[in-house]
Design a protein around this motif. Structure first.
Motif, PDB file in Angstrom:
ATOM      1  N   MET A   1      54.060  43.417  39.824  1.00  0.00           N
ATOM      2  CA  MET A   1      52.638  43.605  39.554  1.00  0.00           C
ATOM      3  C   MET A   1      52.413  43.725  38.053  1.00  0.00           C
ATOM      4  SD  MET A   1      50.158  46.741  40.761  1.00  0.00           S
ATOM      5  CE  MET A   1      50.465  46.414  42.463  1.00  0.00           C
ATOM      6  N   PRO A   2      51.574  42.869  37.471  1.00  0.00           N
ATOM      7  CA  PRO A   2      51.333  42.958  36.026  1.00  0.00           C
ATOM      8  C   PRO A   2      50.720  44.295  35.651  1.00  0.00           C
ATOM      9  CG  PRO A   2      50.486  40.914  36.964  1.00  0.00           C
ATOM     10  CD  PRO A   2      50.835  41.804  38.113  1.00  0.00           C
ATOM     11  N   ALA A   3      51.089  44.786  34.487  1.00  0.00           N
ATOM     12  CA  ALA A   3      50.557  46.066  34.011  1.00  0.00           C
ATOM     13  C   ALA A   3      49.186  45.828  33.389  1.00  0.00           C
ATOM     14  CB  ALA A   3      51.524  46.684  33.005  1.00  0.00           C
ATOM     15  N   LEU A   4      48.163  45.714  34.235  1.00  0.00           N
ATOM     16  CA  LEU A   4      46.805  45.473  33.752  1.00  0.00           C
ATOM     17  C   LEU A   4      46.220  46.741  33.143  1.00  0.00           C
ATOM     18  CD1 LEU A   4      45.150  43.282  36.525  1.00  0.00           C
ATOM     19  CD2 LEU A   4      45.985  42.562  34.305  1.00  0.00           C
ATOM     20  N   ARG A   5      45.415  46.536  32.110  1.00  0.00           N
ATOM     21  CA  ARG A   5      44.705  47.642  31.490  1.00  0.00           C
ATOM     22  C   ARG A   5      43.456  47.092  30.816  1.00  0.00           C
ATOM     23  NH1 ARG A   5      48.040  48.966  25.928  1.00  0.00           N
ATOM     24  NH2 ARG A   5      48.452  46.804  25.299  1.00  0.00           N
ATOM     25  N   ARG A   6      42.593  47.975  30.390  1.00  0.00           N
ATOM     26  CA  ARG A   6      41.399  47.564  29.661  1.00  0.00           C
ATOM     27  C   ARG A   6      41.808  46.899  28.357  1.00  0.00           C
ATOM     28  NH1 ARG A   6      36.253  49.904  29.204  1.00  0.00           N
ATOM     29  NH2 ARG A   6      36.446  50.435  31.404  1.00  0.00           N
ATOM     30  N   ILE A   7      41.093  45.879  27.949  1.00  0.00           N
ATOM     31  CA  ILE A   7      41.406  45.148  26.733  1.00  0.00           C
ATOM     32  C   ILE A   7      41.452  46.105  25.544  1.00  0.00           C
ATOM     33  CG2 ILE A   7      38.977  44.562  26.335  1.00  0.00           C
ATOM     34  CD1 ILE A   7      39.920  41.899  25.170  1.00  0.00           C
ATOM     35  N   THR A   8      42.479  45.974  24.717  1.00  0.00           N
ATOM     36  CA  THR A   8      42.622  46.869  23.572  1.00  0.00           C
ATOM     37  C   THR A   8      41.612  46.504  22.485  1.00  0.00           C
ATOM     38  OG1 THR A   8      44.259  45.467  22.481  1.00  0.00           O
ATOM     39  CG2 THR A   8      45.073  47.110  24.051  1.00  0.00           C
ATOM     40  N   ALA A   9      41.359  47.438  21.583  1.00  0.00           N
ATOM     41  CA  ALA A   9      40.371  47.228  20.526  1.00  0.00           C
ATOM     42  C   ALA A   9      40.757  46.062  19.625  1.00  0.00           C
ATOM     43  CB  ALA A   9      40.213  48.510  19.708  1.00  0.00           C
ATOM     44  N   SER A  10      42.051  45.933  19.308  1.00  0.00           N
ATOM     45  CA  SER A  10      42.480  44.857  18.417  1.00  0.00           C
ATOM     46  C   SER A  10      42.325  43.490  19.078  1.00  0.00           C
ATOM     47  CB  SER A  10      43.929  45.075  17.990  1.00  0.00           C
ATOM     48  OG  SER A  10      44.788  45.098  19.117  1.00  0.00           O
ATOM     49  N   VAL A  11      42.700  43.400  20.348  1.00  0.00           N
ATOM     50  CA  VAL A  11      42.570  42.129  21.060  1.00  0.00           C
ATOM     51  C   VAL A  11      41.090  41.794  21.271  1.00  0.00           C
ATOM     52  CG1 VAL A  11      43.070  40.919  23.214  1.00  0.00           C
ATOM     53  CG2 VAL A  11      44.809  42.369  22.174  1.00  0.00           C
ATOM     54  N   LEU A  12      40.267  42.799  21.553  1.00  0.00           N
ATOM     55  CA  LEU A  12      38.832  42.584  21.714  1.00  0.00           C
ATOM     56  C   LEU A  12      38.238  41.992  20.433  1.00  0.00           C
ATOM     57  CD1 LEU A  12      36.168  42.908  23.261  1.00  0.00           C
ATOM     58  CD2 LEU A  12      36.072  45.270  22.426  1.00  0.00           C
ATOM     59  N   VAL A  93      21.981  36.286  31.096  1.00  0.00           N
ATOM     60  CA  VAL A  93      23.331  36.512  31.603  1.00  0.00           C
ATOM     61  C   VAL A  93      24.113  37.241  30.529  1.00  0.00           C
ATOM     62  CG1 VAL A  93      25.469  35.465  32.418  1.00  0.00           C
ATOM     63  CG2 VAL A  93      23.301  34.425  33.010  1.00  0.00           C
ATOM     64  N   GLY A  94      24.861  38.235  30.921  1.00  0.00           N
ATOM     65  CA  GLY A  94      25.660  38.969  29.949  1.00  0.00           C
ATOM     66  C   GLY A  94      27.093  39.118  30.394  1.00  0.00           C
ATOM     67  N   PHE A  95      28.006  39.027  29.434  1.00  0.00           N
ATOM     68  CA  PHE A  95      29.427  39.185  29.701  1.00  0.00           C
ATOM     69  C   PHE A  95      29.973  40.256  28.760  1.00  0.00           C
ATOM     70  CE2 PHE A  95      30.114  35.669  32.550  1.00  0.00           C
ATOM     71  CZ  PHE A  95      29.041  34.832  32.272  1.00  0.00           C
ATOM     72  N   PRO A  96      30.132  41.478  29.234  1.00  0.00           N
ATOM     73  CA  PRO A  96      30.691  42.527  28.368  1.00  0.00           C
ATOM     74  C   PRO A  96      32.181  42.298  28.139  1.00  0.00           C
ATOM     75  CG  PRO A  96      30.282  43.383  30.571  1.00  0.00           C
ATOM     76  CD  PRO A  96      29.750  41.994  30.554  1.00  0.00           C
ATOM     77  N   LEU A  97      32.515  41.785  26.998  1.00  0.00           N
ATOM     78  CA  LEU A  97      33.910  41.476  26.699  1.00  0.00           C
ATOM     79  C   LEU A  97      34.782  42.726  26.706  1.00  0.00           C
ATOM     80  CD1 LEU A  97      33.330  38.947  23.763  1.00  0.00           C
ATOM     81  CD2 LEU A  97      33.723  38.425  26.176  1.00  0.00           C
ATOM     82  N   TYR A  98      34.172  43.887  26.425  1.00  0.00           N
ATOM     83  CA  TYR A  98      34.952  45.121  26.347  1.00  0.00           C
ATOM     84  C   TYR A  98      35.434  45.607  27.712  1.00  0.00           C
ATOM     85  CZ  TYR A  98      30.212  46.800  27.362  1.00  0.00           C
ATOM     86  OH  TYR A  98      28.954  46.975  27.907  1.00  0.00           O
ATOM     87  N   LEU A  99      34.976  44.973  28.797  1.00  0.00           N
ATOM     88  CA  LEU A  99      35.427  45.364  30.133  1.00  0.00           C
ATOM     89  C   LEU A  99      36.551  44.466  30.661  1.00  0.00           C
ATOM     90  CD1 LEU A  99      32.105  46.237  32.000  1.00  0.00           C
ATOM     91  CD2 LEU A  99      33.795  47.788  31.030  1.00  0.00           C
ATOM     92  N   LEU A 100      36.894  43.428  29.926  1.00  0.00           N
ATOM     93  CA  LEU A 100      37.908  42.497  30.426  1.00  0.00           C
ATOM     94  C   LEU A 100      39.276  43.173  30.494  1.00  0.00           C
ATOM     95  CD1 LEU A 100      36.970  39.223  28.514  1.00  0.00           C
ATOM     96  CD2 LEU A 100      36.369  39.885  30.847  1.00  0.00           C
ATOM     97  N   PRO A 101      40.061  42.865  31.515  1.00  0.00           N
ATOM     98  CA  PRO A 101      41.426  43.404  31.595  1.00  0.00           C
ATOM     99  C   PRO A 101      42.418  42.497  30.873  1.00  0.00           C
ATOM    100  CG  PRO A 101      40.852  42.324  33.647  1.00  0.00           C
ATOM    101  CD  PRO A 101      39.649  42.209  32.768  1.00  0.00           C
ATOM    102  N   GLN A 102      43.576  43.045  30.553  1.00  0.00           N
ATOM    103  CA  GLN A 102      44.637  42.267  29.932  1.00  0.00           C
ATOM    104  C   GLN A 102      45.988  42.820  30.385  1.00  0.00           C
ATOM    105  OE1 GLN A 102      44.225  43.742  25.572  1.00  0.00           O
ATOM    106  NE2 GLN A 102      46.441  43.505  25.890  1.00  0.00           N
ATOM    107  N   ASP A 103      47.029  42.022  30.134  1.00  0.00           N
ATOM    108  CA  ASP A 103      48.397  42.507  30.287  1.00  0.00           C
ATOM    109  C   ASP A 103      49.161  42.114  29.030  1.00  0.00           C
ATOM    110  OD1 ASP A 103      48.972  39.812  30.569  1.00  0.00           O
ATOM    111  OD2 ASP A 103      49.178  39.896  32.741  1.00  0.00           O
ATOM    112  N   LYS A 104      50.461  41.986  29.108  1.00  0.00           N
ATOM    113  CA  LYS A 104      51.244  41.710  27.910  1.00  0.00           C
ATOM    114  C   LYS A 104      51.086  40.278  27.419  1.00  0.00           C
ATOM    115  CE  LYS A 104      54.883  45.140  28.755  1.00  0.00           C
ATOM    116  NZ  LYS A 104      56.336  45.349  28.937  1.00  0.00           N
ATOM    117  N   GLU A 105      50.619  39.375  28.296  1.00  0.00           N
ATOM    118  CA  GLU A 105      50.546  37.964  27.924  1.00  0.00           C
ATOM    119  C   GLU A 105      49.125  37.427  27.820  1.00  0.00           C
ATOM    120  OE1 GLU A 105      53.476  35.153  29.630  1.00  0.00           O
ATOM    121  OE2 GLU A 105      53.976  36.826  30.962  1.00  0.00           O
ATOM    122  N   PHE A 106      48.212  37.946  28.680  1.00  0.00           N
ATOM    123  CA  PHE A 106      46.906  37.315  28.788  1.00  0.00           C
ATOM    124  C   PHE A 106      45.772  38.336  28.755  1.00  0.00           C
ATOM    125  CE2 PHE A 106      49.881  34.736  31.326  1.00  0.00           C
ATOM    126  CZ  PHE A 106      49.768  33.520  30.661  1.00  0.00           C
TER     127      PHE A 106
END
Length: 757
Positions: A1-12, A93-106
């Motif tokens: 199972m990928p270690a999903l988490r909220r997108i980090t500030a730097s990646v955002l 239409v709105g897409f809150p980028l700060y809610l996107l999940p990420q893992d180590k690759e994507f």
């Protein structure tokens, strides 16, 4: 199972910077759902976030912007709410980028499917109107319809994870490495384009369904829908993989299998039946070569220098004096927009669909004359001219002003060279196929189906009087053909007609630009000739750069004839392009060169993967007696050798670093042939696998092939004295040598596998 988490500030911040950077262009995009379409504005190069939204016969601009929404969470991440809107109603239409999940690759471009108010969530819809007439049941029904439509368009769910509640749908995987500012420009352009293409695709689906819901409730008028805009039926043959990659270690028969796979696709047979039909490699190869010569199969190998310009289209230098039409321009050297390999195959595929439609129409009404297409008439027109010249007939045409011109010669592509009566100049005026086609397009027939000579207008050609004379004779010939017999195409003549596009690719190119897929039926898709493009070593090229916007168009659901079909505008020729459904792609990749996981993610998601594993049964069928060469005490089980060596390699390395059975398909069932195969195929590959570590090679082959030199062995000398360096233990380090191949006897080869009782 990928270690999903909220997108980090730097990646955002990296994601926002990429999307907001106007110096990073967006490639041509067209997202469509029924009669709703979003495409780039012409000024997209300077303003990459500007689009045009067409709903039926209504069109309005769309543009993206970055805002801070009024929620507490949004204010923590200012300027990272990606909003889409029009001039009249911006935040639709709105897409809150700060809610996107990420893992180590994507980073996962994704959203949570909402159930409230029929799509009124932060992703789609403009909410309830001031005078809401929809019932709760209607809004619930709309929510279900939007959910189903989006899940059909984007079948990849987000990985299940305890920190994510509800159902999250994935639109795209965004590689973290491509978000960095140091990433190459091509990857950043492709990634930015991917984000907006996916968001806009989801947008048109949801807005179409939402508007239909409002119309049903009487809250807004229905939008006019152009004719023939209903979804086309899905051809049944598209259930087979349109794009597939054969992968595995060296020698597993990947390239051979592409021939089997290609012939099976073209003949619509299961691979087992094709193998039985062509029961030897020679027969299969002969059939494959026939299809390749007919232009139905094309083979290409990717490499580091292979580019988008080679694959799709690009600007290339050309010696224009070699081209008939270019000679008319009086040039010697110039540049042209040349079609690449994939585009040429796509054009051939469209031409086949065109011929299949003609074939259907002709058979549907055999008693009636069916309109003869230009190329059919031109081929027969040129053929009869050649026959007349072979009979030494002086062929004379007359210009509008009654000047005589004589046919001097005809080249292989159908260009006719003329000479004037009593002409002194050595320059011969000429008429090309493409030039005559342009004149034919400029001169439509009248109500009677004929053209009056006085009305013929010639706007093309260096010597228009010659073109006028040739076109008049062409028209007369067509009318004679139509009067003598209807143009009834037979299956045989359909295959023969496909050869035209090999000699003159411009035929298929022009048909492609004017082709209307709405004229096709499911039968046309089912019966049209297929085409196969084989890409060997697909992972050795820069696939993101080579495929460009084709990455999106390759998807089964985005091809012509599908409800979610997409068309893009090519950057060089500025022509519309879509991928036909009768063009198949077969790729091969060597897992030793690069693992499947390292292949471009976008490409990986659009191909079906088939692993080609080493198969000792092939050796048992083709080598010696059930895979055994020699007799009695000299017998060697070659198939058993392959099995044992691969087991050891998988223990020492991994599954990808095995030996394919083709490496041990011996020319003759002899010990000498086996020695040659080991010396040329097996040992060099093991050296590559283990980077010359003969100790590990010894663990694979054993002491009969690799020997250790003792400390006192001849040719081994002690280390030189050197103060200050601790050489303890180095004196006793073993050295290994490969035993001379001439000494590999039957006993040595039998030692590779355990003795059986």
């Amino acid at each position: 199972m990928p270690a999903l988490r909220r997108i980090t500030a730097s990646v955002l911040q990296q994601l926002k910077s990429l999307l907001a950077d106007n110096t990073v262009p967006v490639q041509p995009i067209q997202a469509a759902y029924q009669n709703y379409t979003v495409r780039n504005e012409p000024a997209a190069a300077k303003t990459p976030l500007l689009f045009s939204w067409s709903r039926g016969n209504q069109t309005e601009p769309l543009f993206f912007g970055f805002y801070t929404w009024g929620t507490v969470e949004s204010k923590k991440f200012p300027g990272t709410f990606l909003a889409l809107g029009t001039g009249a109603d911006f935040r639709i239409v709105g897409f809150p980028l700060y809610l996107l999940p990420q893992d180590k690759e994507f980073v996962y471009l994704s959203f949570k499917l909402g159930n409230n108010e029929g799509g009124k969530n932060r992703w789609f819809g403009r909410g309830r109107t001031a005078k809401e007439l929809r019932t709760v049941a209607q809004t619930d029904q709309l929510a279900d319809e939007i959910r189903q439509a989006l899940q059909h368009a984007f079948p990849d769910p987000l990985f299940k994870h305890p920190t994510l509640s509800g159902d999250w749908l994935t639109l795209a995987h965004l590689p973290l490495v491509d978000l960095k500012s140091q990433a190459d420009a091509t990857s950043r352009v492709a990634l930015k384009t991917l984000v907006f293409e996916k968001l806009l695709h989801a947008f048109v689906i949801a807005e179409k369904l939402r508007d239909e819901s409002l119309q049903a409730a009487g809250m807004q008028p229905a939008l006019a829908t152009p004719d023939n805009e209903d979804d086309l039926p899905i051809p049944s043959f598209m259930q087979q993989p349109l794009n597939q990659i054969l992968y595995g270690p060296p020698g597993t028969g990947k390239t051979y299998h592409t021939a089997l796979c290609a012939v099976s696709l073209l003949e619509r047979l299961p691979e087992a039946e094709t193998k039985a039909k062509y029961n030897t490699r020679e027969k299969l190869r002969a059939r494959y070569d026939e299809y390749q010569q007919a232009g139905r199969i094309q083979f290409v190998t990717f490499h580091q220098a292979f580019s988008y310009e080679d694959f799709i289209e690009g600007i290339k230098p050309v010696l224009t004096d070699d081209a008939a039409e270019a000679e008319e321009a009086g040039q010697e050297l110039g540049y042209t927009i040349a079609d690449g390999l994939f585009k040429i195959m796509a054009q051939r595929s469209v031409y086949a669909l065109h011929l299949q439609r003609q074939h259907r129409l002709a058979n549907a009404a055999p008693a009636q004359a069916v309109a003869l297409d230009f190329d059919t008439v031109f081929e027969r027109f040129i053929e009869q001219l050649r026959e007349r010249r072979a009979a030494e007939e002086d062929i004379t045409f007359y210009t509008r002003y009654n000047s005589e011109i004589h046919v001097d010669s005809i080249n292989d592509s159908g260009t006719i060279y003329f000479r004037y009566k009593n002409a002194i100049s050595a320059n011969l005026p000429q008429v090309t196929r493409n030039g005559l086609r342009k004149i034919d397009n400029d001169n439509p027939v009248d109500k009677s189906g004929k053209r009056a000579e006085a009305d013929i207008e010639v706007k093309y050609g260096r010597d228009r009087s010659v073109y006028w004379a040739a076109f008049r004779e062409f028209v007369r010939f067509r009318e004679q053909m139509s009067a003598e017999s209807p143009a009834v195409l037979t299956p045989q003549s359909l295959d023969e007609t496909l050869h035209r596009v090999i000699a003159d690719p411009k035929i298929a190119a022009e048909i492609t630009q004017n082709f209307n897929y709405q004229d096709l039926t499911p039968t046309d898709y089912e019966d049209a000739p297929r085409f196969v493009l084989i890409i060997d070593e697909i992972n050795r090229g820069n696939v993101a750069s080579i495929f460009g916007e084709l990455i999106t168009l390759l998807e089964e659901g985005k091809r012509a004839g599908r409800p979610e079909r997409l068309t893009i505008r090519l950057p060089y020729s500025k022509t519309d392009f879509t991928v036909p459904p009768n063009l198949y792609l077969i790729g091969t990749m060597n897992t030793v060169d690069r693992s499947v996981e390292a292949l471009d993610t976008a490409l990986r998601r659009r191909f079906s993967f088939t692993e080609m594993q080493p198969d000792d049964q092939v050796i048992r069928e083709q080598v010696g007696n059930n895979g055994v060469i020699g007799e009695g005490a000299a017998a060697i089980d070659v198939a058993r050798i392959l099995e044992v060596l691969n087991s050891r390699l998988e223990q020492l390395l991994d599954h990808d670093h095995c030996l394919g059975h083709a490496l041990l398909l011996l020319d003759e069932p002899t010990l000498e042939s086996l020695r040659t195969a080991f010396a040329r195929n097996i040992v060099p590959l093991l050296q590559e696998y283990f980077f010359g570590d003969w100790g590990k090679i010894g663990l694979v082959l054993g002491e009969k092939f690799v020997t250790a030199l003792p400390r006192t062995a001849a040719g081994r000398f002690p280390l030189a004295p050197f103060k200050g360096y601790d050489s303890a233990g180095l004196h006793d380090k073993p050295l290994y040598r490969l035993i001379e191949p001439g000494k590999w006897d039957a006993e040595a080869f039998r030692s590779l596998y355990p003795a059986t009782t």
